[in-house]
Design an enzyme around this catalytic site. Structure first.
Site, PDB file in Angstrom:
ATOM      1  N   HIS A 260       1.924   4.640  -2.997  1.00 41.33           N
ATOM      2  CA  HIS A 260       1.896   5.894  -2.752  1.00 41.33           C
ATOM      3  C   HIS A 260       3.024   6.529  -3.519  1.00 41.33           C
ATOM      4  O   HIS A 260       2.949   7.395  -4.218  1.00 41.33           O
ATOM      5  CB  HIS A 260       1.820   6.170  -1.431  1.00 41.33           C
ATOM      6  CG  HIS A 260       0.176   6.284  -0.574  1.00 41.33           C
ATOM      7  ND1 HIS A 260      -0.586   6.531  -1.295  1.00 41.33           N
ATOM      8  CD2 HIS A 260       0.065   5.515   0.454  1.00 41.33           C
ATOM      9  CE1 HIS A 260      -1.661   6.534  -0.707  1.00 41.33           C
ATOM     10  NE2 HIS A 260      -1.338   5.885   0.633  1.00 41.33           N
TER      11      HIS A 260
ATOM     12  N   HIS B 213      -9.728   8.027   3.444  1.00 44.58           N
ATOM     13  CA  HIS B 213      -9.717   6.494   3.780  1.00 44.58           C
ATOM     14  C   HIS B 213     -11.086   5.829   3.557  1.00 44.58           C
ATOM     15  O   HIS B 213     -11.414   4.750   3.225  1.00 44.58           O
ATOM     16  CB  HIS B 213      -9.154   5.946   5.025  1.00 44.58           C
ATOM     17  CG  HIS B 213      -7.905   6.404   5.062  1.00 44.58           C
ATOM     18  ND1 HIS B 213      -7.115   7.610   5.451  1.00 44.58           N
ATOM     19  CD2 HIS B 213      -6.402   5.595   4.762  1.00 44.58           C
ATOM     20  CE1 HIS B 213      -5.972   7.410   5.304  1.00 44.58           C
ATOM     21  NE2 HIS B 213      -5.475   6.210   4.875  1.00 44.58           N
TER      22      HIS B 213
ATOM     23  N   GLU C 146      -5.673   6.755  -2.074  1.00 47.13           N
ATOM     24  CA  GLU C 146      -5.661   5.692  -1.131  1.00 47.13           C
ATOM     25  C   GLU C 146      -6.187   4.440  -1.692  1.00 47.13           C
ATOM     26  O   GLU C 146      -5.764   3.153  -1.285  1.00 47.13           O
ATOM     27  CB  GLU C 146      -6.604   6.103   0.222  1.00 47.13           C
ATOM     28  CG  GLU C 146      -5.862   7.225   0.997  1.00 47.13           C
ATOM     29  CD  GLU C 146      -4.660   6.802   1.698  1.00 47.13           C
ATOM     30  OE1 GLU C 146      -4.557   5.515   1.849  1.00 47.13           O
ATOM     31  OE2 GLU C 146      -3.943   7.593   1.935  1.00 47.13           O
TER      32      GLU C 146
ATOM     33  N   HIS D 247       0.875  -1.121   0.050  1.00 49.61           N
ATOM     34  CA  HIS D 247      -0.038  -0.164   0.011  1.00 49.61           C
ATOM     35  C   HIS D 247       0.820   1.185  -0.006  1.00 49.61           C
ATOM     36  O   HIS D 247       0.778   2.090  -0.807  1.00 49.61           O
ATOM     37  CB  HIS D 247      -0.962  -0.099   1.339  1.00 49.61           C
ATOM     38  CG  HIS D 247      -1.559   1.252   1.290  1.00 49.61           C
ATOM     39  ND1 HIS D 247      -3.258   1.228   1.290  1.00 49.61           N
ATOM     40  CD2 HIS D 247      -1.430   2.347   2.062  1.00 49.61           C
ATOM     41  CE1 HIS D 247      -3.437   2.699   1.461  1.00 49.61           C
ATOM     42  NE2 HIS D 247      -2.459   3.303   1.970  1.00 49.61           N
ATOM     43  N   GLU D 248       1.753   1.414   0.819  1.00 49.69           N
ATOM     44  CA  GLU D 248       2.637   2.490   1.244  1.00 49.69           C
ATOM     45  C   GLU D 248       3.457   2.785  -0.200  1.00 49.69           C
ATOM     46  O   GLU D 248       3.777   4.081  -0.832  1.00 49.69           O
ATOM     47  CB  GLU D 248       3.264   2.404   2.422  1.00 49.69           C
ATOM     48  CG  GLU D 248       2.619   2.632   3.764  1.00 49.69           C
ATOM     49  CD  GLU D 248       1.555   4.057   3.574  1.00 49.69           C
ATOM     50  OE1 GLU D 248       2.335   5.003   3.275  1.00 49.69           O
ATOM     51  OE2 GLU D 248       0.363   4.146   3.971  1.00 49.69           O
TER      52      GLU D 248
END
Length: 585
Positions: A385, A478, A414, A381-382
């Protein structure tokens, strides 16, 4: 495209660095990693053609005299289409929210544009009333930290065109673990136009407050220490992780019995120890070394255990992007990813930090969160980004005083992180961390996951949203991410009840009508192509619908089953051409 992004420090950086690695480069197709069908061309010729087309078609692109376009990315599709992503400067000043993608045919003819700002970017005031020193002082006061140099910019966000100063403030008392913030101060009025954390936190301030109010203690289940094996003598090491079991790690052998947790096969990807300090400089981290090429013991008692999870998660993320899309590193520049574990003192979060260009993992606060946040899908996920930072730069519209972010572009960011983070799990296919469409299922939450893509509203902690409505625009990112995550799941798997692995899904639609999936591989290809070709910093959900339709048309044809499925998946979450908001920007 209603409103542009807020966190824009990286725009100024990209202006000076993005084009430097492009000149003279011949490009393969990024979606497959294979050479395109069209003859090889250099980036320089494509960039020059795109820049010329932008000025020649100024009424469509919004480019005006005094503007300068600097290439950030060049993509060439198998069928020969070219796409050049530009950041903009006006009379030498970076333009916040001025990014655009110019699309060309195989013969380098203008084929269209995707732009963040649909208005002129000329500043309303020609001269600043505030001095740079006054702007620095204002930024330092509002962000409660140490202000760096103030740079004049044109703030074209929110439909405006203001002369402003952009200031990076480090050691901010208003950012978690003393991180940095970017403050934009109006150069005429002194008003703070935005004040945004530079790092992306996996757990939002609002979620942390909710967990605290509910009295939840997150104590993710980890493995137990395995029995030691015989000593290894090669650079293929063994890691005993907290969450992924025993894993193989490629390491760097520096002497006959000396190894470093650095992967030479993945562009030098490395994990280091922040030693409990709030470091945003990777070079200051302590290298993890071993004389046995055995790393960690599967419990938090060994300092390297968290490093194993971090290194494993990062390399699996890199492998997913390379294998699936031919993407060579997070920024597609053949450079490795970096991480630091044991970041700060009792930090209960994980971050993608663009200032460091790395992942930062805290150890938990010892109270509410008792383990380092080094779970595989968190890393996927990160790091996604980071991919978004290197491409569309989707950003929240606003950030409140507590650091919570709002706006559809931020929600889409997100969502893409959840979508591709889940795909990292599927790609890794680790039996100790089975792949699924859940996010944060190993965090030990009472609801058994943090977010999920099939029916986002089952996430009661963040109040995730299944369907679009005008109110989504002001949702926390989110929560708002549920709209496009739901659309992606419906595209991949379809509506209704379905069991995949050990998880049962039951995805609804807003109209009660069925939606048929096209499979995860095709759905993921559509979303990646849309991100890299047709999204910009202000892309909202209706823009994302258009972007994914264009991507599906590119990949499968306008009359294809896949194209129709994309259209249906968005209609199923109430995003249609008919309900596109009239007021854009």
């Amino acid at each position: 495209m209603r409103r542009p992004h807020i966190r824009s420090l990286a725009v100024a950086v990209a202006v000076t660095t993005a084009a430097t690695g492009l000149a003279g480069t011949a490009f393969a197709d990024p979606s497959t990693g294979q050479p395109g069908k069209s003859p090889a061309v250099t980036a320089t010729s494509v960039v020059d053609a795109a820049r010329a087309a932008a000025f020649a078609h100024a009424s469509a692109t919004g480019v005006a005299p005094g503007d300068e376009l600097r290439a950030q990315d060049v993509l060439i599709d198998p069928e020969g289409a070219r796409h050049v992503r530009f950041v903009r400067a006006h009379r030498g000043m970076p333009v916040l929210g001025g990014d655009l993608v110019v699309h060309l045919t195989e013969r380098l003819a203008y084929a269209g544009v995707t732009r963040a700002a649909d208005h002129a970017v000329r500043p309303e005031a020609a001269r600043a009333r505030l001095t740079a020193q006054q702007a620095q002082k204002r930024a330092a006061a509002v962000a409660e930290g140490d202000a760096g140099p103030a740079e004049l910019v044109v703030d074209a966000r929110d439909g405006g065109s203001a002369l402003a100063y952009q200031v990076r403030v480090t050691g901010s008392a208003t950012a978690e673990a003393g991180g940095s913030r970017t403050v934009v101060v109006d150069a005429v009025t002194g008003k703070v136009r935005s004040n945004t954390p530079d790092s992306d936190e996996f757990l939002s301030p609002q979620l942390i407050d909710t967990l605290r109010e509910r009295g939840e203690k997150l104590d993710p289940v980890t493995g137990t220490a395995p029995r030691p094996d015989a000593l290894a003598a090669t650079a293929s090491g063994t890691g005993n992780s907290l969450f992924a079991g025993k894993v193989t790690l490629t390491t760097t052998k520096t002497a006959s019995r000396s190894y470093v947790l650095k992967d030479p096969n993945r562009w030098g990807t490395e994990t280091r120890d922040a030693k409990g300090q709030e470091l945003e400089n990777f070079a200051r981290g302590k290298k993890f070394t071993s004389t046995t090429n055995k790393w960690g013991n599967g419990t938090v008692s060994h300092r390297a255990s968290a490093a194993v999870d971090a290194q494993y998660g990062i390399t699996k993320t890199l492998d997913f992007y390379k294998k699936t899309f031919g993407r060579k590193g997070i920024a597609n520049n053949s450079k490795g990813a970096k991480a630091m574990v044991h970041f700060g003192n009792k930090v209960a979060n994980a971050f993608w930090d663009p200032a460091c260009g790395c992942m930062l993992y805290g150890d938990g606060d010892g109270d509410m969160f008792k383990k380092p946040l080094v779970v595989l899908d968190v890393t996927g996920h990160e790091l996604t980004h980071g991919v978004v930072d290197a491409t569309a730069r989707l950003e929240p519209t606003r950030v409140d005083a507590d650091g919570n972010q709002y706006g559809e572009a931020g929600s889409l960011n997100e969502s893409l992180a959840d979508i591709f983070g889940s795909n990292v799990e599927f790609s890794a296919n680790n039996p100790k961390n089975p792949p699924n469409y859940l996010v944060g299922e190993k965090l030990g939450l009472d609801q058994k996951f943090l977010r999920r893509l099939d029916k986002p509203s089952l996430d009661v902690l963040e109040g995730a949203i299944d369907y679009w409505s005008p109110a989504v625009y002001d949702a926390e990112v989110h929560a708002g991410s549920g709209v496009s995550s739901h659309a992606y799941y419906l595209l991949a798997e379809g509506s209704g009840r379905k069991k995949i692995g050990s998880v049962t899904y039951d995805s609804p639609t807003v109209d009660g009508l069925p939606a048929k999936g096209i499979g995860r591989a095709k759905a993921t290809a559509v979303y990646y192509r849309a991100l890299t070709r047709y999204m910009v910093s202000t892309t909202d959900f209706h823009d994302a619908r258009t972007a994914t339709l264009k991507a599906a048309k590119d990949l499968y044809g306008a009359g294809s089953t896949e194209y129709k499925a994309v259209n249906r998946s968005w209609a199923a979450v109430n995003v249609t051409a008919a309900n596109t908001p009239a007021a854009r920007h």
